[in-house]
Scaffold this motif. Structure first.
Motif, mmCIF file in Angstrom:
data_model
loop_
_atom_site.group_PDB
_atom_site.id
_atom_site.type_symbol
_atom_site.label_atom_id
_atom_site.label_comp_id
_atom_site.label_asym_id
_atom_site.label_seq_id
_atom_site.Cartn_x
_atom_site.Cartn_y
_atom_site.Cartn_z
ATOM 1 N N TYR A 35 -2.787 6.452 -2.794
ATOM 2 C CA TYR A 35 -3.169 4.916 -2.630
ATOM 3 C C TYR A 35 -4.470 4.411 -3.514
ATOM 4 O O TYR A 35 -4.767 5.043 -3.782
ATOM 5 C CB TYR A 35 -2.675 4.691 -1.074
ATOM 6 C CG TYR A 35 -1.795 4.652 -0.542
ATOM 7 C CD1 TYR A 35 -1.112 5.308 -0.899
ATOM 8 C CD2 TYR A 35 -1.843 4.654 0.598
ATOM 9 C CE1 TYR A 35 -0.321 5.379 0.128
ATOM 10 C CE2 TYR A 35 -0.489 4.221 1.805
ATOM 11 C CZ TYR A 35 0.577 4.675 1.161
ATOM 12 O OH TYR A 35 1.531 4.938 1.818
ATOM 13 N N HIS A 36 -4.082 3.007 -3.951
ATOM 14 C CA HIS A 36 -5.274 2.419 -4.193
ATOM 15 C C HIS A 36 -6.130 2.800 -3.035
ATOM 16 O O HIS A 36 -6.433 2.401 -1.779
ATOM 17 C CB HIS A 36 -4.545 0.899 -4.649
ATOM 18 C CG HIS A 36 -4.033 1.153 -5.617
ATOM 19 N ND1 HIS A 36 -3.589 1.406 -7.047
ATOM 20 C CD2 HIS A 36 -2.472 1.091 -5.567
ATOM 21 C CE1 HIS A 36 -3.122 1.708 -7.624
ATOM 22 N NE2 HIS A 36 -2.092 1.627 -7.024
ATOM 23 N N LEU A 37 -7.401 1.746 -3.807
ATOM 24 C CA LEU A 37 -9.020 1.806 -2.684
ATOM 25 C C LEU A 37 -9.362 -0.034 -2.681
ATOM 26 O O LEU A 37 -9.447 -0.161 -3.718
ATOM 27 C CB LEU A 37 -9.488 2.749 -2.222
ATOM 28 C CG LEU A 37 -11.256 2.926 -2.323
ATOM 29 C CD1 LEU A 37 -10.464 3.087 -0.285
ATOM 30 C CD2 LEU A 37 -12.308 4.014 -2.176
ATOM 31 N N LEU A 38 -9.721 -0.016 -2.012
ATOM 32 C CA LEU A 38 -10.408 -1.518 -1.537
ATOM 33 C C LEU A 38 -11.528 -1.284 -0.727
ATOM 34 O O LEU A 38 -11.442 -1.326 0.321
ATOM 35 C CB LEU A 38 -9.285 -2.790 -1.348
ATOM 36 C CG LEU A 38 -9.921 -4.142 -1.221
ATOM 37 C CD1 LEU A 38 -11.132 -4.733 -1.939
ATOM 38 C CD2 LEU A 38 -9.214 -5.433 -0.178
ATOM 39 N N ASP A 39 -12.634 -1.450 -2.102
ATOM 40 C CA ASP A 39 -13.729 -1.619 -1.054
ATOM 41 C C ASP A 39 -14.428 -3.473 -1.068
ATOM 42 O O ASP A 39 -15.246 -3.500 -1.496
ATOM 43 C CB ASP A 39 -15.107 -0.659 -1.610
ATOM 44 C CG ASP A 39 -16.219 -0.669 -0.978
ATOM 45 O OD1 ASP A 39 -16.568 -1.436 -0.115
ATOM 46 O OD2 ASP A 39 -17.149 -0.250 -1.884
ATOM 47 N N SER A 40 -13.967 -3.657 0.403
ATOM 48 C CA SER A 40 -13.652 -4.746 0.382
ATOM 49 C C SER A 40 -15.277 -5.461 0.320
ATOM 50 O O SER A 40 -16.185 -6.800 -0.364
ATOM 51 C CB SER A 40 -12.720 -5.683 1.561
ATOM 52 O OG SER A 40 -13.901 -5.233 2.561
ATOM 53 N N GLY A 41 -16.337 -4.543 1.322
ATOM 54 C CA GLY A 41 -17.817 -4.773 0.839
ATOM 55 C C GLY A 41 -18.470 -5.304 -0.002
ATOM 56 O O GLY A 41 -19.592 -5.957 -0.238
ATOM 57 N N LEU A 45 1.552 -1.045 -5.606
ATOM 58 C CA LEU A 45 2.512 0.164 -5.404
ATOM 59 C C LEU A 45 1.142 1.759 -5.423
ATOM 60 O O LEU A 45 0.949 1.591 -6.587
ATOM 61 C CB LEU A 45 3.861 0.220 -5.843
ATOM 62 C CG LEU A 45 4.649 -0.589 -5.799
ATOM 63 C CD1 LEU A 45 5.888 -1.223 -7.078
ATOM 64 C CD2 LEU A 45 5.606 0.249 -4.570
ATOM 65 N N PRO A 46 1.607 2.421 -5.025
ATOM 66 C CA PRO A 46 2.637 2.396 -3.490
ATOM 67 C C PRO A 46 1.640 2.795 -3.023
ATOM 68 O O PRO A 46 2.494 2.500 -1.692
ATOM 69 C CB PRO A 46 2.746 4.507 -3.915
ATOM 70 C CG PRO A 46 1.038 4.742 -4.113
ATOM 71 C CD PRO A 46 1.062 3.969 -5.312
ATOM 72 N N GLY A 47 0.481 2.184 -2.365
ATOM 73 C CA GLY A 47 0.018 1.826 -1.402
ATOM 74 C C GLY A 47 -1.369 0.903 -1.350
ATOM 75 O O GLY A 47 -2.003 1.672 -2.457
ATOM 76 N N LEU A 48 -2.463 0.855 -0.449
ATOM 77 C CA LEU A 48 -3.405 0.735 -0.501
ATOM 78 C C LEU A 48 -4.259 1.030 0.005
ATOM 79 O O LEU A 48 -3.606 0.676 2.318
ATOM 80 C CB LEU A 48 -3.527 -0.980 0.060
ATOM 81 C CG LEU A 48 -4.996 -1.890 -0.641
ATOM 82 C CD1 LEU A 48 -6.151 -1.359 -2.052
ATOM 83 C CD2 LEU A 48 -4.879 -2.944 0.203
ATOM 84 N N VAL A 49 -5.749 1.944 0.563
ATOM 85 C CA VAL A 49 -6.821 1.442 2.243
ATOM 86 C C VAL A 49 -7.401 0.665 1.989
ATOM 87 O O VAL A 49 -8.210 0.568 0.824
ATOM 88 C CB VAL A 49 -6.787 2.826 2.145
ATOM 89 C CG1 VAL A 49 -8.325 3.299 3.289
ATOM 90 C CG2 VAL A 49 -5.166 4.218 2.017
ATOM 91 N N ALA A 50 -7.941 0.189 2.583
ATOM 92 C CA ALA A 50 -8.380 -1.084 2.570
ATOM 93 C C ALA A 50 -9.633 -1.443 3.684
ATOM 94 O O ALA A 50 -9.651 -1.042 4.496
ATOM 95 C CB ALA A 50 -7.965 -2.363 2.503
ATOM 96 N N ASP A 51 -10.585 -0.783 3.004
ATOM 97 C CA ASP A 51 -12.480 -1.292 3.551
ATOM 98 C C ASP A 51 -12.978 -2.230 4.303
ATOM 99 O O ASP A 51 -13.046 -2.967 3.170
ATOM 100 C CB ASP A 51 -12.612 0.182 3.256
ATOM 101 C CG ASP A 51 -14.813 0.185 3.836
ATOM 102 O OD1 ASP A 51 -14.803 -0.585 4.174
ATOM 103 O OD2 ASP A 51 -15.294 0.617 2.584
#
Ligand SMILES: Nc1ncnc2c1ncn2[C@@H]1O[C@H](COP(=O)(O)OP(=O)(O)OP(=O)(O)O)[C@@H](O)[C@H]1O
Ligand SMILES: Nc1ccn([C@H]2C[C@H](O)[C@@H](COP(=O)(O)O)O2)c(=O)n1
Length: 708
Positions: A506-512, A602-608
């Motif tokens: 999956y893709h990664l979102l480091d929102s911090g 796609l195909p998905g995201l993990v968001a922190d």
């Protein structure tokens, strides 16, 4: 490439845009061998980079051929001119039939003529793939060839280190009904020894896969050898033949790989704003036989138009039309028809496909077993497969939250099967084509996700297949799964999120990082980030505008602010504290919302972050609230900083961390708190792997792909 145990494809609804395909496997490996056997250097361009071509390149290098990489998809091969600088070698050829068969023939002849000895082996499946007819033909010629485990199968020993006279006085007889690669192998090898007299090959049975022989003959011509052909039964390599490098040769894109995108255009409605799927690098006048897949796709309803180097595909008839077809002329691409048949208005029969049984796996059995898992009714015979599609949409929850509002239901397929569509985990048998074919089942009308096991098997011919597919497929954001990891600082969110993203592909979102960037950008602009100043409305507005206009770029492992690498600066403790202060400003938060939503690919995201589950992705199918005691977290951060050589005092870290917790939890807008449906995970007593396993178990449990 997705080097993970399995890849879950969310249900997909439309496709459109351009794809550039990798080079043809069949042409790439033939050209590499011809270039190595020729006199003089050859620049090979648009070469496929895949498992099978890597195997061929490694073997040629081991044989003493100098090959220089001149670009991402090009090599310069210094031809050996038919002379063997290395007289003894053990070559491992993986599962590459396009390397095993031609090298067997070429090295047998060279070993006999020059007194050398080689051993050729592969993966266990390669040792089950028959080569006896080729071995027989080489023995007729006087080449010593030994089957080292089972007669008629690799591994093989070619030559015995001494010179053997070759018998070219009689035609070499070879069967044509098991694999056309045997004939190709002889055609590629015999010009090496046809100096004194003609070499004649007689095909003793019906020849299958004739288009692949045409590729071989065309490439032989490019390398200076004109083979005379009488029908498909007799081939003459004229006396005095000698390979000569064409200097430069470009490899066409792979027509078999194009079949998945032709099928995609036929199955998927065009994404609004696109005009179907455009395939670049291969066109209607391709020399590859699988280009005739276009005719079969048209029979099923696809609208395909093209020119010399491009194809455009749109959905035509819908549902697709069932067909009954002799597929002998498109043995590889015909597998793609089997998956198109899942969307047809009746029963499709694909005939004359016996060669499927001796490919990377028994492909008739594989397509039947996996197609049945999806709900199709499938009958198989020695040389045919008959597919009746699943009945109309099955009951079952769409993945990734609620069904998208306003999404059209584009898949009204004729309900002809006994069962409805089923959620399935597709076993891929280490066969790239099985994986690529069944990815297209993600357009099923029931809106069910599809799991592809061992997705990296596509590396055999198309390492970036899934990335390319995702680049032209569309589904409403709500169907793209998001796993949210929220929690206080130093609880391990970033570590956990990165591990999950890597294991799920999956893709990664480091929102911090976004709030840290705003803090850093403010500092660079000379804008204060003290809490007192941030309470000033005009100042808050300025900060909001700054956040909205951030010039930021993410590359793997690096973050760039206005073109400068700020990766290290962002992770420093002061940047975290500044981020915590600016993140309390509503204008800043509002400015960053779209940027975060756009990361849902796609195909998905993990968001922190802090508000992933509560504000940004409230419909996410899995939300984890990760905590650990403040003392544990301070110790982890202390250890982390010290290990990077950054001085830190534990008590100061603990105090800062508590202050940050208080601010993040008590601010008015999007405070840090668990979402109502979040799973609480206190990892004070868990190590990283245990935390990862906890979330993966939860996630996989929720996906509920049946194990059959
Ligand atoms: N379960 C765990 N057990 C022990 N150490 C862990 C665990 N999870 C993470 N760590 C370590 O704790 C440190 C902090 O983790 P990480 O940076 O992932 O936290 P974070 O919650 O993302 O912090 P921040 O919100 O400040 O970015 C890292 O050195 C990491 O290796
Ligand atoms: N979704 C988010 C992410 C982060 N923040 C704020 C609060 C944090 O203290 C700060 C830095 O985050 P980190 O990189 O340590 O995860 O940014 C937020 O408000 N919302």
């Amino acid at each position: 490439m997705f080097d993970i145990p399995s890849l879950d494809l969310p249900s997909l609804i439309s496709a459109g845009g351009r794809v550039r395909l990798p080079g043809s496997k069949s042409i790439s490996n033939r050209v590499l061998l011809l270039a190595a056997l020729s006199e003089g250097p050859t620049l090979v361009e648009d070469l496929l980079d895949s498992d099978d071509t890597r195997v061929m390149l490694a073997a040629l290098r081991q044989l003493g051929c100098a090959i220089e990489e001149t670009g991402p998809a090009s090599v310069r091969v210094q031809g050996l001119g038919g002379r063997l600088p290395v007289r003894e070698a053990a070559l491992f050829l993986g599962n590459a039939g396009t390397a095993m068969r031609p090298l067997t023939a070429a090295l047998s002849l060279l070993a006999a003529a020059q007194g050398a000895r080689f051993e050729l082996s592969g993966v266990p499946r390669m040792h089950e793939r028959p080569i006896g007819d080729l071995v027989d033909a080489l023995r007729q010629l006087g080449c010593p060839v030994a089957c080292l485990q089972n007669e008629g199968y690799p591994p093989l020993r070619l030559g015995d280190g001494t010179v053997h006279p070759l018998r070219l006085d009689e035609p070499i007889r070879v069967r044509g009904d098991v694999s056309s690669q045997f004939l190709t192998a002889l055609l590629l090898a015999l010009p090496l020894v046809a100096q004194e007299r003609d070499a004649v090959i007689e095909v003793t049975t019906e020849l299958i896969s004739k288009p692949y022989i045409e590729i071989t003959l065309k490439l032989l011509q490019r390398f200076g050898v004109d083979v005379r052909r009488e029908g498909w039964q007799r081939f003459t390599i004229p006396r005095g033949s000698r390979y000569a490098s064409p200097g430069r040769i470009a490899v066409e894109a792979d027509a078999s790989s194009a079949s998945y995108f032709i099928a995609l255009g036929a199955i998927a409605p065009a994404t609004p704003g696109t005009d179907g799927v455009v395939i670049e690098g291969v066109g209607t006048d391709s020399i590859q036989g699988d280009i005739r897949f276009i005719e079969a796709a048209r029979l099923m309803g696809a609208e395909v138009e093209g020119d010399g180097n491009r194809l455009r595909v749109r959905r035509g008839a819908w549902p697709l039309k069932a067909i009954d077809l002799d597929c002998n002329h498109i043995p590889d691409a015909a597998m793609t028809l089997a998956v198109m048949a899942l969307y047809a208005d009746g029963t499709t029969t694909l005939r004359n496909i016996a060669s499927w049984r001796v490919k990377e796996t028994d492909r008739i059995a594989a397509m039947a077993i996996e197609g049945r898992k999806l709900g199709a009714t499938i009958e198989e015979g020695a040389d045919f497969i008959r597919i009746t599609p699943p009945a109309g949409p099955a009951a079952g929850p769409p993945q990734g939250g609620a069904a998208p509002s306003g999404s059209s239901e584009p898949h009204a397929v004729g309900s002809v099967g006994a069962h409805g569509w089923r959620r399935a985990s597709i076993h891929t048998y280490d066969d790239h084509r099985v994986a690529m074919c069944f990815s297209l089942a993600a357009f099923n009308p029931a809106g069910l996700p599809v799991r592809i096991e061992d997705p990296k098997c596509v590396g055999k011919t198309f390492p970036d297949y899934f990335e390319t597919l995702f680049g032209v497929c569309h589904t409403p954001a709500e169907r793209i799964p998001v796993i949210c990891i929220d929690g206080p600082t130093a609880s391990g969110k970033g570590t956990l999120a990165a591990e999950l993203a890597s294991r799920l592909g999956y893709h990664l979102l480091d929102s911090g990082a976004l709030y840290r960037l705003v803090g850093l950008a403010a500092e660079r602009e000379g804008l204060s980030t003290t809490e007192a100043d941030l309470r000033e409305p005009a100042h808050a507005e300025r900060l909001g505008r700054l956040a909205a206009g951030l010039d930021v770029r993410f590359t793997p492992g690096k973050t760039w602010l206005e073109g400068e690498d700020v990766t290290e600066a962002l992770r420093a403790e002061p940047a975290g504290m500044a981020a915590s202060r600016v993140s309390a400003v509503p204008q800043v938060r509002a400015a960053l919302v779209d940027l975060q939503l756009q990361m849902r690919h796609l195909p998905g995201l993990v968001a922190d972050g802090r508000d992933m589950g509560t504000v940004i992705f409230p419909g996410a199918p899995l939300k984890i609230y990760l905590t650990a005691s403040a003392e544990q977290r301070a110790q982890r951060r202390h250890k982390q900083l010290i290990s990077k050589g950054i001085p830190a005092i534990l008590d100061d870290l603990l105090a800062d961390l508590k202050a940050r917790d208080a601010r993040d939890m008590n601010r008015a807008h999007a405070p840090l708190k668990p979402a109502e449906d979040a799973v609480l995970l206190d990892n004070s007593e868990l190590d990283i792997e245990q935390s990862v396993q906890f979330v993966l178990n939860r996630w996989h449990g929720q996906q509920a792909f049946p194990v059959r």
